[in-house]
Design a protein around this motif. Structure first.
Motif, PDB file in Angstrom:
ATOM      1  N   PRO A  97      29.194  30.978  22.549  1.00  0.00           N
ATOM      2  CA  PRO A  97      28.049  31.820  22.156  1.00  0.00           C
ATOM      3  C   PRO A  97      28.245  33.281  22.556  1.00  0.00           C
ATOM      4  O   PRO A  97      27.484  33.850  23.343  1.00  0.00           O
ATOM      5  N   THR A  98      29.283  33.892  21.993  1.00  0.00           N
ATOM      6  CA  THR A  98      29.647  35.274  22.314  1.00  0.00           C
ATOM      7  C   THR A  98      30.179  35.961  21.063  1.00  0.00           C
ATOM      8  O   THR A  98      31.053  35.415  20.391  1.00  0.00           O
ATOM      9  N   PRO A  99      29.695  37.142  20.729  1.00  0.00           N
ATOM     10  CA  PRO A  99      30.275  37.887  19.607  1.00  0.00           C
ATOM     11  C   PRO A  99      31.717  38.288  19.903  1.00  0.00           C
ATOM     12  O   PRO A  99      32.072  38.611  21.042  1.00  0.00           O
ATOM     13  N   ASN A 100      32.538  38.289  18.876  1.00  0.00           N
ATOM     14  CA  ASN A 100      33.951  38.612  19.035  1.00  0.00           C
ATOM     15  C   ASN A 100      34.163  40.011  19.608  1.00  0.00           C
ATOM     16  O   ASN A 100      35.013  40.221  20.479  1.00  0.00           O
ATOM     17  N   LEU A 101      33.390  40.994  19.130  1.00  0.00           N
ATOM     18  CA  LEU A 101      33.578  42.368  19.592  1.00  0.00           C
ATOM     19  C   LEU A 101      33.190  42.534  21.056  1.00  0.00           C
ATOM     20  O   LEU A 101      33.730  43.394  21.755  1.00  0.00           O
ATOM     21  N   GLU A 102      32.242  41.726  21.514  1.00  0.00           N
ATOM     22  CA  GLU A 102      31.881  41.768  22.931  1.00  0.00           C
ATOM     23  C   GLU A 102      32.965  41.115  23.781  1.00  0.00           C
ATOM     24  O   GLU A 102      33.250  41.554  24.900  1.00  0.00           O
ATOM     25  N   TYR A 103      33.577  40.076  23.247  1.00  0.00           N
ATOM     26  CA  TYR A 103      34.561  39.300  24.009  1.00  0.00           C
ATOM     27  C   TYR A 103      35.823  40.108  24.285  1.00  0.00           C
ATOM     28  O   TYR A 103      36.416  40.025  25.353  1.00  0.00           O
ATOM     29  N   TRP A 104      36.232  40.930  23.310  1.00  0.00           N
ATOM     30  CA  TRP A 104      37.505  41.646  23.427  1.00  0.00           C
ATOM     31  C   TRP A 104      37.278  43.106  23.777  1.00  0.00           C
ATOM     32  O   TRP A 104      36.835  43.884  22.953  1.00  0.00           O
ATOM     33  N   THR A 105      37.600  43.472  24.999  1.00  0.00           N
ATOM     34  CA  THR A 105      37.408  44.862  25.417  1.00  0.00           C
ATOM     35  C   THR A 105      38.593  45.420  26.196  1.00  0.00           C
ATOM     36  O   THR A 105      38.682  46.626  26.372  1.00  0.00           O
ATOM     37  N   TYR A 106      39.489  44.573  26.683  1.00  0.00           N
ATOM     38  CA  TYR A 106      40.670  44.967  27.466  1.00  0.00           C
ATOM     39  C   TYR A 106      40.344  45.451  28.872  1.00  0.00           C
ATOM     40  O   TYR A 106      41.259  45.718  29.646  1.00  0.00           O
ATOM     41  N   LEU A 107      39.079  45.616  29.213  1.00  0.00           N
ATOM     42  CA  LEU A 107      38.736  46.192  30.514  1.00  0.00           C
ATOM     43  C   LEU A 107      38.134  45.138  31.437  1.00  0.00           C
ATOM     44  O   LEU A 107      37.069  45.334  32.020  1.00  0.00           O
ATOM     45  N   ASP A 108      38.820  44.024  31.572  1.00  0.00           N
ATOM     46  CA  ASP A 108      38.354  42.983  32.482  1.00  0.00           C
ATOM     47  C   ASP A 108      38.325  43.483  33.926  1.00  0.00           C
ATOM     48  O   ASP A 108      37.531  43.012  34.735  1.00  0.00           O
ATOM     49  N   ARG A 109      39.212  44.443  34.247  1.00  0.00           N
ATOM     50  CA  ARG A 109      39.209  45.095  35.568  1.00  0.00           C
ATOM     51  C   ARG A 109      39.284  46.603  35.348  1.00  0.00           C
ATOM     52  O   ARG A 109      40.357  47.211  35.354  1.00  0.00           O
ATOM     53  N   PRO A 110      38.154  47.257  35.146  1.00  0.00           N
ATOM     54  CA  PRO A 110      38.168  48.683  34.778  1.00  0.00           C
ATOM     55  C   PRO A 110      38.753  49.597  35.843  1.00  0.00           C
ATOM     56  O   PRO A 110      39.192  50.702  35.528  1.00  0.00           O
ATOM     57  N   GLU A 111      38.780  49.151  37.112  1.00  0.00           N
ATOM     58  CA  GLU A 111      39.326  50.026  38.151  1.00  0.00           C
ATOM     59  C   GLU A 111      40.825  50.246  37.980  1.00  0.00           C
ATOM     60  O   GLU A 111      41.368  51.264  38.436  1.00  0.00           O
ATOM     61  N   THR A 112      41.520  49.316  37.313  1.00  0.00           N
ATOM     62  CA  THR A 112      42.945  49.543  37.064  1.00  0.00           C
ATOM     63  C   THR A 112      43.137  50.570  35.945  1.00  0.00           C
ATOM     64  O   THR A 112      44.160  51.264  35.905  1.00  0.00           O
ATOM     65  N   PHE A 113      42.153  50.663  35.053  1.00  0.00           N
ATOM     66  CA  PHE A 113      42.220  51.692  34.005  1.00  0.00           C
ATOM     67  C   PHE A 113      41.942  53.074  34.591  1.00  0.00           C
ATOM     68  O   PHE A 113      42.671  54.038  34.317  1.00  0.00           O
ATOM     69  N   THR A 114      40.904  53.183  35.411  1.00  0.00           N
ATOM     70  CA  THR A 114      40.539  54.499  35.951  1.00  0.00           C
ATOM     71  C   THR A 114      41.575  55.031  36.939  1.00  0.00           C
ATOM     72  O   THR A 114      41.565  56.220  37.260  1.00  0.00           O
ATOM     73  N   ALA A 115      42.467  54.168  37.427  1.00  0.00           N
ATOM     74  CA  ALA A 115      43.511  54.617  38.360  1.00  0.00           C
ATOM     75  C   ALA A 115      44.724  55.201  37.639  1.00  0.00           C
ATOM     76  O   ALA A 115      45.596  55.790  38.278  1.00  0.00           O
TER      77      ALA A 115
END
Length: 460
Positions: free
Chosen positions: A75-93
């Motif tokens: 019960p999850t929309p596809n666009l919500e499911y896929w974001t690549y930012l499961d751990r956003p702190e690794t992106f901001t680093a």
């Protein structure tokens, strides 16, 4: 994306009317009060396998329109499911380090966390995205990932040394929350393609790309590869003279269909390149091990390359004199890096074992537009969660039929649909660009403002 079960059907078109306002028909009324026992995983797999067997030999089942019963859906929309930012702190680093090699390692650390959902959860099938549907959210990072320099300093002087460094590799609190904003829209129906844009003004970072999958059922597993418009993730470091990294996706396999337990494996090579720093990484994901071989093993090499002559596609192709670092480990557990010239010290790049998915900050229900994922699929989601699978299937089928009707009406009227937030459905090549509406939507997200006007074009 390594979207596995999310790839098993094409997209439909989004109406601006929320599904929960549909006029109930007799079939829906009959299903309204029925609460059913959810099928167990084994039963789900048997149903799913029965459907997939119809597509043996089909070149790309991701482009074929077929509908799954609600019992098989997450019960999850596809666009919500896929974001690549499961751990956003690794992106901001990304971009914190002054050394080009360390910045590449920051990008790789993000890469290994982007699909943490597969490490911590099981494969699932979200709803098919519909044309014009969109999703937006924020994250707020309050603990910064340790710098690569800190990780190096914390490593023992040799791989066999028992001497521990006093340098701390624990996350440190940020001075104030760092906001990361995400916007994605389903931009194409044939083929099914979505565009996404990530922005973090506080750190001068952005990421973008098109998501499209190609999937083939072999009879025992599903092989998922990037579609022709999916050239990977493009990350730009605006505070580093717009240094850009392209991260390509490897092929993935969804197995366990016959055993009754789904699993994801990766057996392919992928690449991360930065032309400005002339640095490239080759990652080799090894096939699932057996007879004592290690599972989920990954190895890689970071090296200097010539962007004008980018011909190194295998680790064995890279001359030793060009190697800057080597990657090794288990992509579901721990990944290590060793640096030139001796490569003796194994530095922990990322330990996925203790990590959990960081929750998204979602728009309030009253601020969501009718074609926004969470509101658009709310009726189906509520029915699945209430275990009213008959009702959910009827609602889902009515959505699908309505979108096909709207597509026919546009075709007959010679009306061409255009995305609202992105300039083209599949262009520019690999790197989507925002429209004025897209830029404004992101600016509002960055300010924590959720209200945006409903588009007259998509609402017609």
């Amino acid at each position: 994306r390594q979207a596995i079960m999310a790839s098993t059907s094409g997209t439909l078109e989004a109406s601006q009317e929320p599904p929960q306002t549909l006029t109930p028909n007799s079939e829906l009324l009959a299903a309204e009060a029925a609460t059913e026992k959810p099928p167990d995983d084994s039963s789900k797999l048997r149903m799913f396998l029965g459907i997939l067997r119809k597509f043996i030999g089909v070149k790309d089942i991701a482009s074929v329109r077929f509908s799954l019963p609600a019992q098989l859906l997450e019960p999850t929309p596809n666009l919500e499911y896929w974001t690549y930012l499961d751990r956003p702190e690794t992106f901001t680093a990304i971009g914190d380090s002054d050394e080009p090699l360390d910045r590449m390692l920051e990008v790789l650390r993000f890469w290994f966390t982007k699909d943490l959902k597969y490490v911590k959860g099981k494969p699932c099938k979200p709803y098919n995205s519909t044309l014009g549907e969109f999703f937006r959210c924020n994250w707020e990072v309050t603990e910064a990932a340790p710098s690569i320099a800190t990780l190096r300093a914390a490593a023992p002087s040799s791989s066999k040394s028992s001497v521990k460094s006093t340098a701390s590799t624990s996350p440190k609190s940020t001075d104030e929350p760092i906001r990361v904003s995400f916007l994605t829209e389903q931009t194409s129906h044939h083929p099914p393609v979505s565009a996404f844009y990530v922005e973090c003004p506080a750190k001068g970072l952005s990421a973008r790309g098109f998501d499209q999958l190609s999937a083939k059922f072999t009879g025992t597993s599903i092989k998922v590869t990037p579609g022709e418009h999916n050239l990977g993730i493009f990350i730009t470091l605006h505070k580093r003279d717009d240094e850009q990294y392209q991260l390509t996706h490897p092929a993935a396999h969804l197995g366990g269909l016959l055993r009754g337990g789904l699993s994801v494996s990766v057996g392919d090579q992928c690449y991360t390149t930065c032309p400005k720093t002339r640095t490239k990484t080759i990652l080799h994901y090894h096939e699932e091990g057996w007879l004592g071989k290690a599972q989920n093993r990954v190895e890689g090499v970071v090296f200097k390359y010539d962007p004008e002559k980018d011909d190194k596609v295998r680790i064995a192709d890279v001359p030793e004199k060009d190697v800057l670092a080597r990657i090794t480990g288990n992509w579901k557990e721990k990944v290590f890096v060793s640096v030139a010239p001796n490569f003796k010290v194994q530095i922990p790049l990322i330990d996925l074992t203790p990590l959990e998915l960081v929750p998204k900050i979602l728009p309030p229900a009253l601020s969501q537009l009718p074609n926004e994922s969470l509101r658009y699929w709310a009726g189906v989601t509520d029915a699945i969660r209430a275990r009213q699978f008959g009702r959910a299937t009827v609602l889902k089928t009515e959505i699908e039929e309505r979108q096909r009707r709207k597509a026919r009406e546009r075709e007959e009227g010679g009306v061409e649909w255009s995305p609202r937030f992105f300039v083209g459905s599949v262009t520019p090549l690999g790197r989507p660009e925002l429209t004025e509406d897209g830029e404004e939507a992101l600016r509002r997200l960055e300010r924590g403002e959720w209200e945006i006007e409903e588009s007259l074009v998509t609402a017609s």
